[in-house]
Design a protein around this motif. Structure first.
Motif, PDB file in Angstrom:
ATOM      1  N   ASP A 187       1.237  -1.163   0.124  1.00 49.71           N
ATOM      2  CA  ASP A 187       0.217   0.286   0.041  1.00 49.71           C
ATOM      3  C   ASP A 187       0.951   0.972   0.117  1.00 49.71           C
ATOM      4  OD1 ASP A 187      -2.188   1.844   0.651  1.00 49.71           O
ATOM      5  OD2 ASP A 187      -3.488   0.421   0.758  1.00 49.71           O
ATOM      6  N   ASP A 188       0.179   2.321  -0.723  1.00 43.40           N
ATOM      7  CA  ASP A 188       1.716   3.415  -0.880  1.00 43.40           C
ATOM      8  C   ASP A 188       0.808   4.286   0.593  1.00 43.40           C
ATOM      9  OD1 ASP A 188      -0.032   6.070  -2.317  1.00 43.40           O
ATOM     10  OD2 ASP A 188      -1.249   3.546  -2.124  1.00 43.40           O
ATOM     11  N   SER A 189       0.005   4.306   0.708  1.00 41.60           N
ATOM     12  CA  SER A 189      -0.414   5.382   1.921  1.00 41.60           C
ATOM     13  C   SER A 189      -0.019   4.946   3.348  1.00 41.60           C
ATOM     14  CB  SER A 189      -1.460   5.050   2.690  1.00 41.60           C
ATOM     15  OG  SER A 189      -2.166   5.561   3.653  1.00 41.60           O
ATOM     16  N   ALA A 190       0.901   5.921   4.601  1.00 39.56           N
ATOM     17  CA  ALA A 190       1.773   5.194   5.043  1.00 39.56           C
ATOM     18  C   ALA A 190       0.759   4.821   6.333  1.00 39.56           C
ATOM     19  CB  ALA A 190       3.051   6.038   5.906  1.00 39.56           C
ATOM     20  N   LEU A 191      -0.480   5.149   6.333  1.00 41.46           N
ATOM     21  CA  LEU A 191      -1.061   5.748   8.045  1.00 41.46           C
ATOM     22  C   LEU A 191      -1.687   3.603   7.089  1.00 41.46           C
ATOM     23  CD1 LEU A 191      -3.099   6.126  10.007  1.00 41.46           C
ATOM     24  CD2 LEU A 191      -4.423   7.387   8.035  1.00 41.46           C
ATOM     25  N   MET A 192      -1.844   3.528   6.208  1.00 38.87           N
ATOM     26  CA  MET A 192      -2.073   2.423   5.729  1.00 38.87           C
ATOM     27  C   MET A 192      -1.864   1.112   6.136  1.00 38.87           C
ATOM     28  SD  MET A 192      -5.697   0.776   5.370  1.00 38.87           S
ATOM     29  CE  MET A 192      -6.662   2.344   4.858  1.00 38.87           C
ATOM     30  N   ARG A 193      -0.334   1.565   5.771  1.00 40.00           N
ATOM     31  CA  ARG A 193       0.428   0.297   6.105  1.00 40.00           C
ATOM     32  C   ARG A 193       0.190  -0.077   8.074  1.00 40.00           C
ATOM     33  NH1 ARG A 193       3.341   2.995   2.347  1.00 40.00           N
ATOM     34  NH2 ARG A 193       5.128   4.018   3.893  1.00 40.00           N
TER      35      ARG A 193
ATOM     36  N   LEU B 175       6.157  -2.498  -7.910  1.00 38.68           N
ATOM     37  CA  LEU B 175       7.621  -2.413  -8.058  1.00 38.68           C
ATOM     38  C   LEU B 175       7.910  -2.818  -6.482  1.00 38.68           C
ATOM     39  CD1 LEU B 175       8.746   0.579 -10.579  1.00 38.68           C
ATOM     40  CD2 LEU B 175       8.219  -2.181 -10.698  1.00 38.68           C
ATOM     41  N   GLU B 176       7.847  -2.688  -5.093  1.00 40.52           N
ATOM     42  CA  GLU B 176       8.492  -2.595  -4.467  1.00 40.52           C
ATOM     43  C   GLU B 176       8.073  -4.338  -3.633  1.00 40.52           C
ATOM     44  OE1 GLU B 176       9.426  -1.402   0.255  1.00 40.52           O
ATOM     45  OE2 GLU B 176       9.121   0.195  -1.514  1.00 40.52           O
TER      46      GLU B 176
ATOM     47  N   PRO C  98       0.392   4.727  -7.114  1.00 35.24           N
ATOM     48  CA  PRO C  98       1.165   6.035  -7.787  1.00 35.24           C
ATOM     49  C   PRO C  98       2.131   4.157  -8.719  1.00 35.24           C
ATOM     50  CG  PRO C  98       1.849   5.833  -6.030  1.00 35.24           C
ATOM     51  CD  PRO C  98       0.995   5.127  -5.548  1.00 35.24           C
ATOM     52  N   GLY C  99       2.729   4.743 -10.377  1.00 34.69           N
ATOM     53  CA  GLY C  99       3.545   3.738 -10.987  1.00 34.69           C
ATOM     54  C   GLY C  99       2.844   2.853 -11.291  1.00 34.69           C
ATOM     55  N   LEU C 100       3.761   1.396 -10.664  1.00 27.32           N
ATOM     56  CA  LEU C 100       3.442   0.565 -11.363  1.00 27.32           C
ATOM     57  C   LEU C 100       1.883   0.223 -10.206  1.00 27.32           C
ATOM     58  CD1 LEU C 100       3.366  -2.015 -13.011  1.00 27.32           C
ATOM     59  CD2 LEU C 100       4.749  -3.077 -10.552  1.00 27.32           C
ATOM     60  N   ASP C 101       0.470   0.251 -10.643  1.00 24.30           N
ATOM     61  CA  ASP C 101      -0.940   0.180  -9.737  1.00 24.30           C
ATOM     62  C   ASP C 101      -1.542  -1.419  -9.965  1.00 24.30           C
ATOM     63  OD1 ASP C 101      -2.035  -0.981 -12.349  1.00 24.30           O
ATOM     64  OD2 ASP C 101      -3.321   0.552 -12.215  1.00 24.30           O
TER      65      ASP C 101
END
Length: 370
Positions: free
Chosen positions: A8-14, A36-37, A57-60
């Protein structure tokens, strides 16, 4: 330990997701900030299951899912927004091999977490035991897309112009008189259900003589797009049940999510109708409630129940009762079910007239109604 990769790109959601699973005590966790990560971690962490944000963002999420299914297929649970675009992307994800899709908490996450956490944990546990399905022709499709030969999948075709539109209302289709009805098919499914429904309904001809009512466990945001997608892929006419609608041959009625779908009798005949969700039923639309309503109006000998992939036991009790009273039932075989929970419970209860792999259910059903 269940090895879970949270993407997940959201730090809060992670942080929220990490806290939910860390509290369970039997999850080993890894986190990725984007697709990608996640792909970089995949061979090193070797997850048993992945939760994957649809929009990044990036690779969805969809592109990442494709690559996971090629590089190291494993069960994937997609986390989606409540928007229409999110629903369409979620259905694309299920078609590409994701096991299930859950709504991400919206607004104040802390206020929704008590409701979200138990469903998330139960879904991920079930997914860790699931058999992921890789979409047919995925490698060739990705090569073609990379070469610019085909566009990425978008929303499916709109419903056919010959269907009754929203302004026409249920009266556009003649009601099916109870005394003239040949019969009724009741379908229940949950985790892994949309691809299973595509396989079942897509194999039936437009001339199929009985109406089909579907209870697919799914949020309300997704059932409308699911019905439209199935309608574009199948010879049968498929619609979501948002108001009472007459039952007619050659039509499929998908219950609206977060509510129930039941069979009712009106002066003109039998109808499929939405009903508020019952608190005693944990999953909605409830398969048990659908079958109960049909048994109250239609002779069991004129009912066929089909129970396909899904976690839990919804539908097993009532479909076993349906068979005991002279009706017929089909349970999806363990070999093809993404999660052999619901059909497995029906088999263990002795309630399955037939146990069939997914690609044979349409033929069994056709034989039953012939």
């Amino acid at each position: 330990m269940i090895r879970l990769l949270v993407v997940d790109d959201s730090a809060l959601m992670r942080k929220v997701l990490g806290g939910i699973f860390a509290a369970e005590g039997d999850f080993a966790l890894a986190f990725a900030r984007d697709g990608l990560e996640a792909l970089d971690l995949l061979p090193r962490f070797e997850p048993d299951v992945v939760t994957l944000d649809v929009t990044m963002p990036g690779l969805d999420g969809l592109a990442c899912l494709d690559r996971i299914m090629l590089a190291r297929p494993c069960p994937v649970v997609m986390l989606s927004s409540l928007t229409g675009d999110g629903a369409e992307a979620s259905l694309d994800a299920l078609a590409r091999g994701a096991v299930d899709v859950l709504e991400k908490p919206a607004g104040a996450v802390s206020l929704a977490i008590d409701r979200f956490a138990p469903v998330l944990v139960q879904t991920v546990r079930a997914a860790s035991r699931a058999k992921p399905r890789t979409a047919h022709g995925l490698a060739a499709r990705l090569r073609a897309r990379h070469a610019g030969l085909v566009p990425p999948p978008g929303p499916r075709p709109a419903p056919r112009a010959t269907e009754p539109g929203p302004d026409q209302g249920p009266s556009a289709v003649p009601a099916l008189p109870l005394e003239a009805a040949d019969g009724l098919v009741l379908v229940g499914t949950s985790t892994g259900g949309p691809p299973a429904l595509t396989a079942l309904l897509g194999a039936l001809p437009a001339s199929f003589p009985w109406p089909i009512v579907v209870a697919q466990h799914m949020p309300a945001t997704f059932t409308g797009p699911l019905a439209r997608r199935l309608d574009g892929l199948c010879a049968l006419t498929v619609q979501e049940v948002t108001a009472p609608v007459p039952l007619a041959p050659g039509r499929v009625y998908v219950g609206r999510g977060d509510a129930d779908v039941i069979v009712v009798r009106r002066p003109g005949g039998l109808m499929a109708a939405p009903a508020p969700a019952r608190a005693e039923d944990p999953w909605h639309p409830s398969v048990d409630r659908l079958v109960e309503s049909a048994l109250g109006l239609v002779p069991p000998q004129r009912l066929v129940g089909v129970l396909m992939t899904g976690m839990g036991r919804d539908g097993a009790r009532t479909m076993a009762d349906l068979r005991a009273r002279g009706g017929r039932t089909i349970a999806e075989a363990e070999a093809t079910a993404v999660v052999w929970g619901m059909p497995g419970e029906l088999v263990r209860a002795g309630g399955a007239s037939v146990i069939a792999p997914l690609d044979s259910i349409a033929a069994e059903l056709t034989a039953f109604v012939a």
